[in-house]
Scaffold this active site. Structure first.
Site, PDB file in Angstrom:
ATOM      1  N   ARG A  84       0.271  -1.303   0.301  1.00  0.00           N
ATOM      2  CA  ARG A  84      -0.387   0.042   0.427  1.00  0.00           C
ATOM      3  C   ARG A  84       1.434   1.161  -0.599  1.00  0.00           C
ATOM      4  NH1 ARG A  84      -2.581   2.317   4.558  1.00  0.00           N
ATOM      5  NH2 ARG A  84      -3.471   4.905   3.473  1.00  0.00           N
ATOM      6  N   HIS A 129      -2.823  11.096   0.310  1.00  0.00           N
ATOM      7  CA  HIS A 129      -2.167  11.024   1.779  1.00  0.00           C
ATOM      8  C   HIS A 129      -2.086  11.707   2.338  1.00  0.00           C
ATOM      9  CE1 HIS A 129      -1.056   8.024   5.241  1.00  0.00           C
ATOM     10  NE2 HIS A 129      -0.859   8.777   5.544  1.00  0.00           N
ATOM     11  N   GLU A 174      -7.057   8.980   5.674  1.00  0.00           N
ATOM     12  CA  GLU A 174      -8.040   8.991   7.558  1.00  0.00           C
ATOM     13  C   GLU A 174      -8.690  10.411   7.039  1.00  0.00           C
ATOM     14  OE1 GLU A 174      -4.677   8.968   9.145  1.00  0.00           O
ATOM     15  OE2 GLU A 174      -4.454   7.502   9.947  1.00  0.00           O
ATOM     16  N   ASN A 316      -7.412   1.539  10.078  1.00  0.00           N
ATOM     17  CA  ASN A 316      -6.108   1.986   9.945  1.00  0.00           C
ATOM     18  C   ASN A 316      -6.392   1.776  11.849  1.00  0.00           C
ATOM     19  OD1 ASN A 316      -5.480   2.900   7.554  1.00  0.00           O
ATOM     20  ND2 ASN A 316      -4.840   4.931   7.954  1.00  0.00           N
ATOM     21  N   TYR A 318      -4.241   2.418  16.143  1.00  0.00           N
ATOM     22  CA  TYR A 318      -3.152   1.490  16.447  1.00  0.00           C
ATOM     23  C   TYR A 318      -3.427   1.311  18.016  1.00  0.00           C
ATOM     24  CZ  TYR A 318      -0.694   3.485  12.185  1.00  0.00           C
ATOM     25  OH  TYR A 318       0.309   3.967  10.840  1.00  0.00           O
ATOM     26  N   GLU A 387      -3.846   0.746   7.757  1.00  0.00           N
ATOM     27  CA  GLU A 387      -2.248   0.653   8.863  1.00  0.00           C
ATOM     28  C   GLU A 387      -2.748  -0.328  10.196  1.00  0.00           C
ATOM     29  OE1 GLU A 387      -2.096   4.511   9.198  1.00  0.00           O
ATOM     30  OE2 GLU A 387      -1.510   4.928   6.773  1.00  0.00           O
TER      31      GLU A 387
HETATM   32  C1  GBH Z   1      -1.111   7.536  10.909  1.00  0.00           C
HETATM   33  O1  GBH Z   1      -2.413   7.776  11.322  1.00  0.00           O
HETATM   34  C2  GBH Z   1      -0.796   8.206   9.372  1.00  0.00           C
HETATM   35  O2  GBH Z   1      -1.795   7.677   8.361  1.00  0.00           O
HETATM   36  C3  GBH Z   1       0.035   7.741   8.688  1.00  0.00           C
HETATM   37  O3  GBH Z   1       0.881   8.688   7.911  1.00  0.00           O
HETATM   38  C4  GBH Z   1       1.106   8.067  10.099  1.00  0.00           C
HETATM   39  O4  GBH Z   1       2.381   8.006   9.928  1.00  0.00           O
HETATM   40  C5  GBH Z   1       0.770   6.682  11.379  1.00  0.00           C
HETATM   41  O5  GBH Z   1      -0.270   6.792  11.070  1.00  0.00           O
HETATM   42  C6  GBH Z   1       1.703   6.680  12.465  1.00  0.00           C
HETATM   43  O6  GBH Z   1       1.355   8.281  12.951  1.00  0.00           O
HETATM   44  O7  GBH Z   1      -3.985  11.663  21.295  1.00  0.00           O
HETATM   45  O8  GBH Z   1      -5.108  13.855  20.029  1.00  0.00           O
HETATM   46  O9  GBH Z   1      -2.615  13.266  20.443  1.00  0.00           O
HETATM   47  C7  GBH Z   1      -2.647   7.379  12.537  1.00  0.00           C
HETATM   48  C8  GBH Z   1      -3.362   8.292  13.347  1.00  0.00           C
HETATM   49  C9  GBH Z   1      -2.508   9.735  14.512  1.00  0.00           C
HETATM   50  C10 GBH Z   1      -4.590   9.249  15.303  1.00  0.00           C
HETATM   51  C11 GBH Z   1      -2.244  10.087  16.616  1.00  0.00           C
HETATM   52  C12 GBH Z   1      -4.877   9.673  16.723  1.00  0.00           C
HETATM   53  C13 GBH Z   1      -3.780  10.528  18.127  1.00  0.00           C
HETATM   54  C14 GBH Z   1      -3.997  11.928  18.803  1.00  0.00           C
HETATM   55  N1  GBH Z   1      -3.310   8.585  14.448  1.00  0.00           N
HETATM   56  N2  GBH Z   1      -3.207  10.902  16.559  1.00  0.00           N
HETATM   57  S1  GBH Z   1      -4.021  13.069  19.881  1.00  0.00           S
END
Ligand code: GBH
Length: 490
Positions: A84, A129, A174, A316, A318, A387
């Site tokens: 991807r 993106h 996203e 996506n 995490y 992701e």
């Molecule tokens: C992805 O977004 C992206 O698509 C990618 O480009 C990026 O490299 C990867 O993650 C790693 O970061 O808790 O208020 O601080 C992940 C999206 C980013 C969503 C961090 C939640 C935390 C906000 N996430 N965000 S906060």
């Protein structure tokens, strides 16, 4: 016990696919080469007072613009089913508009796609993106409804040039991060920071732009090209901090603001923005003296236009956060704001394993709950995990990433056993890359990139060997130790 037991060896179902992901601005470099135009990330990283934590930029990044064959080599070494990656809009259309196509940009992605196919790796292409052409940002970017048609023109050019070989498409990566982080705060370019207003204007346009591109593919290309197209939505699991009704509502509101805002209009039977979002923003707007809700309305025909426009749920994901609500929330957030509209307080649990990224903790049971909730809310859609990954500060012996990977895959297997229709899993990321405002301080790669070397050498971390074995065997074996690292530890 949701954590992978030391004894359990588990098998992935037949047809389940594994991949790895990247994004153009984060890896390519070549920021002004061969006719490429300027994106909002070129602008943000070149500001005199830099918003990037280590003052870095993506001018060269992992240099994949020149080293894409190396990327395909390591994808081949990993044995992934698909890759991807995203296309840089301004490499193809330097000014954003479709009147002038930059042939060098077409050539670059043709070469990458052909190299993948020659190596039996399925290309999975993300159209957008985050690297919006700066010329379009001058017009307000995603807050101007004009973007809908311009984005559709761009997407058509990609279908025309690559659709003979690309059969898996993501329109937009996203939407929440584009809108809230880019327009409702200053966490991402273009750093507009007009919370309570701009993220909702953006949300409507992003949904319509996505839907338009889906419908164009469906009506004008699908018959000939026979591919699948969908959207990737970033989903965090929000768990009520206690069993009170208030905390349950706080978690529900957080989920509906974070991802329901985009998933509900596309994947639910009724369509439209979720009730919690419409209700909260309308009530707050009225209290605050606005003559209408700061959340734009979707007309009946817009609701119908957006509903059902994704062949799969691109997820996506995490991490997990706790949500609660109590009287102390009053006055906690600026007015108006997205966070005030949501009203939930979101906190980390210090007992959960912590990644290098402050927002990222390992919570496999949260992933499991998320998969079950999406299954329930949207009538068991096919889910592609587009992701999932872990950040470290660097180093090749990444035991924490391996534990994360195994425990999340174990949770995924539980959800599969319980009837969730999960088709694919994609690691973020193939290689270390430019982590947006955090620059190069957070490493997500299965392969380490030596950013101080002109060759940008890619070296497999231990997790790369583990992932390779999972893909080869289609088995999750908690005791597997790759020989190379067993040797090293002797
Ligand atoms: C992805 O977004 C992206 O698509 C990618 O480009 C990026 O490299 C990867 O993650 C790693 O970061 O808790 O208020 O601080 C992940 C999206 C980013 C969503 C961090 C939640 C935390 C906000 N996430 N965000 S906060």
């Amino acid at each position: 016990d949701p954590v992978l037991s030391k004894r359990s060896i588990r098998k992935f179902p037949k047809g389940f696919k594994f991949g790895a992901s990247t994004a153009a601005y984060q890896i390519e470099g070549g920021w002004n080469e061969d006719g490429k135009g300027i994106s909002i990330w070129d602008v943000a990283t070149h500001m005199e007072t830099t918003p990037i934590r280590d003052g870095s930029n993506g001018n060269i990044a992992a240099d994949s613009y020149h080293l894409y064959k190396k990327d395909v080599e390591i994808l081949k070494e990993l044995g992934v089913d698909f890759y991807r990656f995203s296309v840089s809009w301004t490499r193809i259309l330097p000014q954003g508009f479709s009147n002038y196509i930059n042939q060098a940009g077409i050539n670059y992605y043709n070469n990458l796609i052909n190299e993948l196919i020659q190596n039996n790796i399925v290309p999975f292409l993300t159209i957008y993106h985050w690297d919006l052409p700066q010329e379009l940002q001058k017009l307000g970017g995603w807050t101007n409804p004009y973007i809908i048609d311009v984005f559709a023109d761009y997407a058509k050019i990609l279908f025309d040039h690559f659709g003979d070989r690309v059969k898996f498409w993501i329109t937009i990566n996203e939407p929440k991060q584009i809108c809230y982080e880019g327009y409702g705060s200053d966490l991402k370019a273009p750093l507009v920071n007009m919370t309570g207003i701009a993220e909702y204007m953006c949300a409507k346009n992003v949904l319509l732009a996505h839907a338009k591109v889906y419908r164009i593919y469906d009506e004008e290309y699908r018959k000939k090209q026979n591919g699948k197209i969908g959207i990737s939505i970033s989903c965090t699991w929000y768990e009520p901090a206690s069993d009170t009704i208030d905390d349950h509502q706080a978690a529900l509101d957080a989920r509906q603001f974070d991802w329901g805002q985009y998933a509900h209009p596309i994947f639910s039977k009724e369509g439209d923005f979720p009730h919690e979002l419409k209700h909260n923003v309308a009530a707050k707007s009225a209290e605050q003296g606005y003559s209408y809700s700061r959340l734009p309305e979707l007309s009946a025909s817009e609701v119908a236009f957006i509903r059902g426009t994704s062949d799969f749920f691109g997820m996506n994901t995490y991490t997990t956060k706790m949500a609660y609500r109590d009287a102390s929330v009053d006055g906690m957030f600026p007015v108006p704001s997205y966070r005030d509209d949501m009203g939930s307080v979101l906190v980390k649990d210090p007992t959960w394993p912590q990644a290098q990224s402050s927002w990222l903790q390992e919570v496999p049971w949260g992933f499991h709950k998320l998969l079950k909730e999406v299954n329930k809310l949207y009538d068991n859609p096919p889910v592609y995990i587009t992701e999932n990954g872990w950040s470290s500060s660097g180093g090749l012996l990444d035991e924490d990433r391996i534990q994360f990977l195994r425990n999340y895959l174990n949770a995924l297997l539980d959800a599969l056993d319980e009837g969730c229709n999960i088709k694919a899993y994609t690691v973020w990321s193939l290689i270390d890359n430019f982590e947006w405002l955090n620059g190069y301080t957070e490493k997500f790669g299965l392969y380490e990139v030596e950013f101080s070397s002109p060759d940008r050498t890619r070296t497999p971390r231990k997790s790369a060997f583990i992932y390779k074995e999972i893909i080869r065997s289609r088995i999750l074996d908690p005791n597997f130790e790759p020989e190379k690292y067993v040797e090293e530890r002797k």
